[in-house]
Design a protein around this motif. Structure first.
Motif, PDB file in Angstrom:
ATOM      1  N   CYS A 107       0.945  -1.253   0.129  1.00 28.24           N
ATOM      2  CA  CYS A 107      -0.032  -0.104   0.087  1.00 28.24           C
ATOM      3  C   CYS A 107       0.788   1.106   0.091  1.00 28.24           C
ATOM      4  CB  CYS A 107      -0.696  -0.086   1.156  1.00 28.24           C
ATOM      5  SG  CYS A 107       0.076  -0.133   2.897  1.00 28.24           S
ATOM      6  N   ASN A 134       3.779   1.369   2.403  1.00 25.79           N
ATOM      7  CA  ASN A 134       4.649   0.551   2.060  1.00 25.79           C
ATOM      8  C   ASN A 134       5.735   1.387   0.790  1.00 25.79           C
ATOM      9  OD1 ASN A 134       5.224  -2.524  -0.058  1.00 25.79           O
ATOM     10  ND2 ASN A 134       5.714  -2.324   2.289  1.00 25.79           N
ATOM     11  N   ALA A 162       1.434  -8.172   3.025  1.00 21.88           N
ATOM     12  CA  ALA A 162       0.816  -9.338   3.334  1.00 21.88           C
ATOM     13  C   ALA A 162      -0.683  -9.432   3.563  1.00 21.88           C
ATOM     14  CB  ALA A 162       1.526  -9.845   4.966  1.00 21.88           C
ATOM     15  N   VAL A 163      -1.335  -8.468   2.882  1.00 15.71           N
ATOM     16  CA  VAL A 163      -2.713  -8.156   3.052  1.00 15.71           C
ATOM     17  C   VAL A 163      -3.610  -9.118   2.558  1.00 15.71           C
ATOM     18  CG1 VAL A 163      -3.288  -6.501   1.366  1.00 15.71           C
ATOM     19  CG2 VAL A 163      -4.376  -6.400   3.508  1.00 15.71           C
ATOM     20  N   ILE A 193      -4.456  -8.490   8.627  1.00 23.40           N
ATOM     21  CA  ILE A 193      -3.224  -8.791   9.053  1.00 23.40           C
ATOM     22  C   ILE A 193      -2.380  -7.486   9.565  1.00 23.40           C
ATOM     23  CG2 ILE A 193      -1.992  -8.824   6.948  1.00 23.40           C
ATOM     24  CD1 ILE A 193      -1.293 -11.420   9.748  1.00 23.40           C
ATOM     25  N   VAL A 194      -2.832  -6.688   9.069  1.00 27.92           N
ATOM     26  CA  VAL A 194      -2.100  -5.116   9.127  1.00 27.92           C
ATOM     27  C   VAL A 194      -1.710  -4.878  10.866  1.00 27.92           C
ATOM     28  CG1 VAL A 194      -2.067  -2.667   9.028  1.00 27.92           C
ATOM     29  CG2 VAL A 194      -2.725  -4.057   7.039  1.00 27.92           C
TER      30      VAL A 194
HETATM   31 FE1  F3S Z   1       0.361  -2.131   3.435  1.00 28.52          FE
HETATM   32 FE2  F3S Z   1       0.220  -4.491   2.782  1.00 28.52          FE
HETATM   33 FE3  F3S Z   1       1.461  -3.804   4.634  1.00 28.52          FE
HETATM   34  S1  F3S Z   1      -1.375  -3.312   2.529  1.00 28.52           S
HETATM   35  S2  F3S Z   1       0.603  -2.251   5.629  1.00 28.52           S
HETATM   36  S3  F3S Z   1       2.091  -3.374   2.940  1.00 28.52           S
HETATM   37  S4  F3S Z   1       0.234  -5.804   4.543  1.00 28.52           S
END
Ligand code: F3S
Ligand code: SAM
Ligand code: SF4
Length: 466
Positions: free
Chosen positions: A40, A43, A77-78, A193-194
């Motif tokens: 995201c 990231n 990891a989402v 998972i965040v």
């Molecule tokens: Fe973002 Fe994915 Fe981590 S959405 S907060 S990079 S699990």
């Protein structure tokens, strides 16, 4: 309430000293680094800090795996597909490492912050030299120094999240920038998972955020996107209330900044004060990304979202009362375990009622360690896919209808460059973040120009320069 954890200044200075040492170790040579980003906006922002540190250590950046001396995957990891992409790419790097043993391969970010994933990388991907999680990001210089010096595996997935100010950041060129105002999440939505990979909520001090934005404005940045998993609870870790609205008023005063956006907002914490701030601050775009996830009260309860459809609709109507031109977008999950056809229909009803400009939709992906991963699914995979398509069809119709109404209007467009698909055209974004293509000179890049909309498609507007 606990104190917001902050990394000691001396520790940051120590990392800076390591950066200098690594750079000197290259004796004028500039090795090449490739940072691949999978997640995201947060990231992406972390990758900018990794690139900032790499540049300080004497690396130059490349997009080409074959010429890289260091490849760093900043992972997400989402959902399962994000993880599978990383595993696939990691597998492909094995040959490269065999051809070029001095190549350093690193995996960082949200995936290795989960112990079972770190274990899997450790056991099955022996060609990975460096494994570290989100909490160790600021320690990257010393981890890399160790890997370079000892040519052995370095793993750091420990620690708790803390704020690290003062790290170098390599912003992308252009007039837009991401600014993280807080890290982590306290909400523990049952599917997500965040919170496990990003730790508890911690808010940067307003003066640090404002100093960063002032510095960005001085380098020509016109638009900032303030980032947090739930910006509405900014300052909550310090016991403050409505601090995000206050922050908006302050950012609105910064000379040179012309547009302010933010994401994401959790509906349970969205205050009247925030909507008022949005409507009163001239630079805050009338655009709100407000993740709904589901239109069914039962599913929202099982998701642990802590609001219902009625509350969501009341926020939308108040936002529209204050800002009739507001553009709304949302996130929807289809196929949450307890979702049945009638629940899904409740979501469709809300999409019809709100008429979002666009939605980001996902099929539920079970994440190990979250409560929802242990729930039995009511619907089959085929049903979930069919619902997903049904929802996209509905939303495409709504988005196209909303865009069609833009024809004839004049929009301020921040020009980003040449259109990727139509090279004879420029593209930019309007206040609603909609892409607008038009003919113009590349010297307009990074400027805000007026464009009259002449044609609309579902995802893109076309126009003529005024
Ligand atoms: Fe973002 Fe994915 Fe981590 S959405 S907060 S990079 S699990
Ligand atoms: N913090 C933001 C919020 O609450 O809206 C969003 C964070 S998450 C990075 C972005 C989106 O991914 C979520 O809004 C949700 O729709 C989706 N998502 C999160 N976990 C998911 C899962 N296990 N399966 C499918 N989608 C998921
Ligand atoms: Fe995940 Fe919910 Fe936090 Fe968003 S608010 S990051 S969906 S736990």
């Amino acid at each position: 309430m606990r104190e917001t954890p902050v990394i000691d200044k001396n520790e940051i200075e120590a990392q800076k000293a390591v950066m200098e040492l690594v750079k000197n170790g290259f004796s004028g040579r500039s090795p090449k680094a490739l940072v691949e980003t999978y997640g995201c906006q947060q990231n992406v922002n972390d990758s900018q800090r990794l690139k900032g540190m790499l540049t300080e250590m004497g690396y130059s950046l490349t997009e080409d795996r074959d010429e890289a001396d260091l490849i760093l995957m900043n992972t997400c990891a989402v959902r399962d597909n994000a993880e599978q992409r990383v595993f696939g790419n990691l597998g492909a790097l094995k040959h490269l490492k065999a051809k070029k043993p001095e190549l350093i391969i690193g995996v960082c970010g949200c995936m290795p912050q989960q112990e079972h994933i770190a274990d899997r990388i450790r056991a099955k991907y022996r060609h990975v030299d460096l494994i570290f999680g989100t909490h160790a990001l600021y320690r990257f210089p010393s981890l890399l120094a160790e890997a370079l010096e000892h040519r052995s595996r370095v793993i750091d997935i420990g620690g708790e999240g803390a704020i690290a100010e003062g790290l170098p950041v390599l912003y992308d060129n252009g007039a837009k920038a991401f600014v993280s105002i807080m890290y982590g999440c306290n909400n523990f939505c049952s599917y997500c998972i965040v919170p496990y990979v990003r730790g508890r909520e911690r808010s940067r001090r307003a003066e640090d955020v404002l100093a960063e934005i002032r510095a960005l404005a001085e380098r020509g940045v016109k638009e900032v996107m303030l980032l947090g998993q739930n910006v509405n609870s900014y300052g909550g870790d310090r016991g403050e209330t409505d601090a995000f609205a206050e922050l908006l008023y302050m950012v609105n005063e910064i000379p040179g900044i012309e547009r302010i956006r933010f994401m994401s907002s959790h509906p349970k914490d969205l205050s009247e004060g925030l909507l008022l701030a949005m409507s009163r601050c001239a630079k805050v775009c009338h655009q709100l990304h407000l993740p709904l996830q589901s239109g069914s009260d039962k599913v929202l309860r099982d998701m642990n979202r802590r609001y219902g459809a009625e509350k969501y609709l009341s926020i939308v109507s108040r936002a529209r009362e204050l800002m009739p031109d507001i553009s709304l977008t949302t996130d929807i999950i289809v196929g949450f375990p307890t979702e049945e056809r009638t629940d899904f229909e409740d979501t469709l009803k809300i999409l019809e009622a709100v008429r979002f400009d666009s939605i980001f939709s996902f099929i539920f992906s079970p994440r190990e360690g979250t409560p929802a991963a242990k729930m039995e699914s009511a619907a089959t995979n085929e049903e979930k896919s069919a619902w997903f398509q049904e929802m996209l069809d509905l939303q495409n119709r709504i988005s196209a209808e909303i865009n069609a109404k833009c024809v004839g209007q004049v929009r301020d467009v921040l020009v980003e460059g040449e259109s990727r698909h139509e090279p004879d055209m420029l593209f930019g974004r309007d206040y609603a973040n909609k892409i607008v293509n038009f003919r113009g000179d590349i010297s307009m890049k990074d400027k805000i120009v007026k464009v009259r909309i002449t044609k609309a498609q579902t995802w893109i507007l076309y126009g003529e320069l005024m």
